[in-house]
Design a protein around this motif. Sequence first.
Motif, short mmCIF file in Angstrom:
data_model
loop_
_atom_site.label_atom_id
_atom_site.label_comp_id
_atom_site.label_asym_id
_atom_site.label_seq_id
_atom_site.Cartn_x
_atom_site.Cartn_y
_atom_site.Cartn_z
N PHE A 7 32.87 36.78 36.70
CA PHE A 7 32.72 36.89 38.15
C PHE A 7 32.56 38.34 38.57
CE2 PHE A 7 35.42 32.82 38.58
CZ PHE A 7 34.29 32.02 38.49
N GLY A 8 33.36 39.22 37.97
CA GLY A 8 33.29 40.63 38.31
C GLY A 8 31.94 41.24 37.97
N ALA A 9 31.40 40.90 36.81
CA ALA A 9 30.09 41.41 36.41
C ALA A 9 28.99 40.85 37.31
CB ALA A 9 29.81 41.06 34.96
N HIS A 42 31.52 45.08 46.84
CA HIS A 42 31.86 45.47 45.48
C HIS A 42 32.79 46.69 45.48
CE1 HIS A 42 30.99 47.63 41.61
NE2 HIS A 42 31.31 46.43 41.16
N ARG A 43 32.48 47.65 46.34
CA ARG A 43 33.31 48.86 46.40
C ARG A 43 34.73 48.53 46.86
NH1 ARG A 43 30.50 51.09 49.75
NH2 ARG A 43 31.70 50.75 51.66
N ARG A 44 34.86 47.75 47.95
CA ARG A 44 36.19 47.45 48.47
C ARG A 44 36.98 46.56 47.51
NH1 ARG A 44 39.21 48.86 50.19
NH2 ARG A 44 40.04 47.71 51.97
N ALA A 45 36.30 45.62 46.87
CA ALA A 45 37.00 44.77 45.90
C ALA A 45 37.53 45.60 44.74
CB ALA A 45 36.07 43.67 45.39
N SER A 46 36.76 46.59 44.32
CA SER A 46 37.20 47.47 43.23
C SER A 46 38.40 48.29 43.64
CB SER A 46 36.04 48.39 42.80
OG SER A 46 34.95 47.63 42.33
N GLN A 47 38.39 48.81 44.87
CA GLN A 47 39.53 49.60 45.35
C GLN A 47 40.79 48.74 45.44
OE1 GLN A 47 37.42 50.78 48.90
NE2 GLN A 47 37.40 52.94 48.28
N ILE A 48 40.64 47.53 45.96
CA ILE A 48 41.80 46.64 46.08
C ILE A 48 42.28 46.22 44.70
CG2 ILE A 48 42.56 44.38 46.93
CD1 ILE A 48 40.65 44.81 49.32
N ALA A 49 41.36 46.04 43.76
CA ALA A 49 41.76 45.67 42.40
C ALA A 49 42.68 46.72 41.79
CB ALA A 49 40.52 45.48 41.53
N VAL A 50 42.34 48.00 41.97
CA VAL A 50 43.18 49.06 41.42
C VAL A 50 44.55 49.05 42.09
CG1 VAL A 50 43.45 51.56 41.26
CG2 VAL A 50 41.26 50.51 40.70
N ALA A 51 44.58 48.82 43.40
CA ALA A 51 45.86 48.77 44.10
C ALA A 51 46.70 47.58 43.65
CB ALA A 51 45.61 48.72 45.61
N LEU A 52 46.07 46.45 43.40
CA LEU A 52 46.80 45.28 42.89
C LEU A 52 47.30 45.53 41.47
CD1 LEU A 52 44.52 42.40 44.24
CD2 LEU A 52 46.86 42.90 44.96
N LEU A 78 37.94 38.55 45.34
CA LEU A 78 37.01 39.26 44.45
C LEU A 78 37.75 40.30 43.61
CD1 LEU A 78 34.05 39.79 46.96
CD2 LEU A 78 34.23 38.05 45.17
N ALA A 79 38.75 40.94 44.20
CA ALA A 79 39.54 41.93 43.46
C ALA A 79 40.32 41.27 42.33
CB ALA A 79 40.50 42.65 44.41
N ALA A 80 40.90 40.10 42.61
CA ALA A 80 41.63 39.38 41.56
C ALA A 80 40.70 39.07 40.40
CB ALA A 80 42.24 38.10 42.13
N TRP A 81 39.51 38.58 40.71
CA TRP A 81 38.56 38.27 39.65
C TRP A 81 38.17 39.51 38.85
CZ3 TRP A 81 35.19 34.64 43.16
CH2 TRP A 81 35.74 33.35 43.12
N ARG A 82 38.07 40.65 39.51
CA ARG A 82 37.73 41.88 38.81
C ARG A 82 38.80 42.25 37.79
NH1 ARG A 82 34.36 46.53 39.98
NH2 ARG A 82 33.73 45.65 37.99
N ALA A 125 40.60 54.24 51.49
CA ALA A 125 40.55 55.69 51.28
C ALA A 125 40.64 56.07 49.81
CB ALA A 125 41.68 56.36 52.06
N ASP A 126 40.87 55.08 48.94
CA ASP A 126 41.03 55.39 47.52
C ASP A 126 39.69 55.65 46.84
OD1 ASP A 126 43.71 54.91 47.89
OD2 ASP A 126 43.65 52.86 47.10
N PRO A 127 39.69 56.36 45.73
CA PRO A 127 38.44 56.53 44.96
C PRO A 127 37.94 55.17 44.47
CG PRO A 127 40.15 58.03 44.20
CD PRO A 127 40.82 57.07 45.11
N VAL A 128 36.64 55.09 44.24
CA VAL A 128 36.05 53.86 43.72
C VAL A 128 36.09 53.93 42.20
CG1 VAL A 128 34.03 52.37 43.63
CG2 VAL A 128 34.56 53.63 45.72
N PRO A 129 36.84 53.04 41.56
CA PRO A 129 37.08 53.17 40.12
C PRO A 129 36.02 52.48 39.27
CG PRO A 129 38.35 51.36 40.96
CD PRO A 129 37.60 51.92 42.14
N GLU A 130 35.98 52.83 38.01
CA GLU A 130 35.28 52.06 37.00
C GLU A 130 36.30 51.09 36.39
OE1 GLU A 130 32.14 52.00 36.02
OE2 GLU A 130 31.46 53.57 37.42
N LEU A 131 35.95 49.83 36.34
CA LEU A 131 36.89 48.83 35.85
C LEU A 131 36.34 48.13 34.62
CD1 LEU A 131 37.90 47.21 39.26
CD2 LEU A 131 39.30 48.72 37.87
N ARG A 132 37.25 47.74 33.73
CA ARG A 132 36.84 46.94 32.58
C ARG A 132 36.37 45.57 33.04
NH1 ARG A 132 41.11 45.73 28.58
NH2 ARG A 132 42.52 45.76 30.36
#
Length: 482
Positions: A7-9, A42-52, A78-82, A125-132
């Motif tokens: 889902f994340g990809a 995609h950007r916001r889901a990635s930021q929330i994923a890192v926070a989660l 979407l963040a959970a799926w990431r 406000a967080d950086p946009v991360p690269e996620l596995r």
Amino acid sequence: MDEPRSFGAQLADLAARRPDDVVLRFAAPGGAETALTAGGAHRRASQIAVALDARGLRRGDRLSLALRNTPEFVLSVLAAWRLGAVPVPMRWDLPDWELSRVRAVVRAKVHLAAEDAGWLAATAADPVPELRDLVPPQCHGICSSGSTGTPKVILADRPGYFDARRAAPFAAAWGPVPRPETILVPAPMYHTNGFFTLQSLLAGDRLVVLERFDAAQAVDLIERHAVTTFTATPTMLRRLAALPGIEERDLSGLRWILQGAAPLPPALARRWCGLVGPERMFTAYGMTEGFGFTGLRGDEWAGHEGSVGRPVRGTEIRILDDDGEPVPAGEPGLVHLRCTTSGQHRYVGSAPDAPATSDGFATAGDIGYLDEDGYLYLLDRAVDLIVTGGANVYPAEVEHALLDHPGIADVAVIGLRDPEWGRRVHAVIEPAAPLTAADVITYARARLAPYKVPKTVEFVAALPRSAATKLSRTALVAERGG
């Protein structure tokens, strides 16, 4: 065959191909709208994923979500799926005591509710991360109840790989459907019909999400955003059709609409066939577990009035009697379904599995029959289940809540026919002290989700229980006219 994609990809690919396309719109009560592009989602889901992740959410963990239909809800899923986690939406308006029961079954690593809105907003406000690239072991969970009102979670028990076949429009079984679609989401996204539109989003369709269903606002959105499809309950369709001037509104962009959750009254079916055309009106029958699906188009319905259709998407149907033997066409029995393309599920909680045959035909307890052409007709839902406005209410759960009242000696909750709700929740009460209907309803509102609160109340000297203390709700319903 293409390599399976998480889902994340799939979200990342959508953002790369269409970064500036608006793929999500949210309409708040009053008309304010929020829009999100594919790149923004995609950007916001990635930021929330890192926070989660910082809160301890890992692959395979459950994230419970008691959030309205809001950007925060969708982005958190979407963040959970990431992260390879399993999102489990739940009703956001449950009373605390009921919510605690559901949460005890879900056993989520992280829970998000309205009070987390500020925390979620701060992640922007967080950086946009690269996620596995991680794959959830289960796609998601949907909260439901067992036949006794015991909370349970139905897990879609398959890995979280995107499958375009699951995101295919229901109407595609009858002919090509142009993509991308613009899908109105009028239902709460904790319900399977609303939640499953996220698969359509990942497939490249656009969603227009109502925070809360309002018929007038829904029609405005259909016109403003050239909505091509939506799925609604009979109650929603009834309220839409009752809007003054609905015949003059521009519904021409609707390519197809789908009705589910409860049988559609014939007059309402004819009304919508007239509003959008019978070739654009579809009815479906199925359940969250994915035992199987039936469907039919409006022009078919005209020749099989009252039917919920024939099997679709690899579904097989058997109608069995109480001994598990098949019955002839036209004779009622328990509806059993088997599907080769879905049905991978398991329950979390103490509710028992649905009854099933040794070769995999399962039943939700619905009574129905097949005609000679293989069309299914439902006579009623499971004996105890009340389907009101498309929502399932289990009488035992309401009864348990009401019996805590010191002025109630005994209670039976039944569903009675109602032109607005299909069935209304009705409480038959044996009082232990002077009591009014208003007293009962006020008490119920403090204990139950709004859709479970009795709409009508009556008082009797004694409920007709047997020597074994059993009560026939079917008889109570029949005595009151069905």
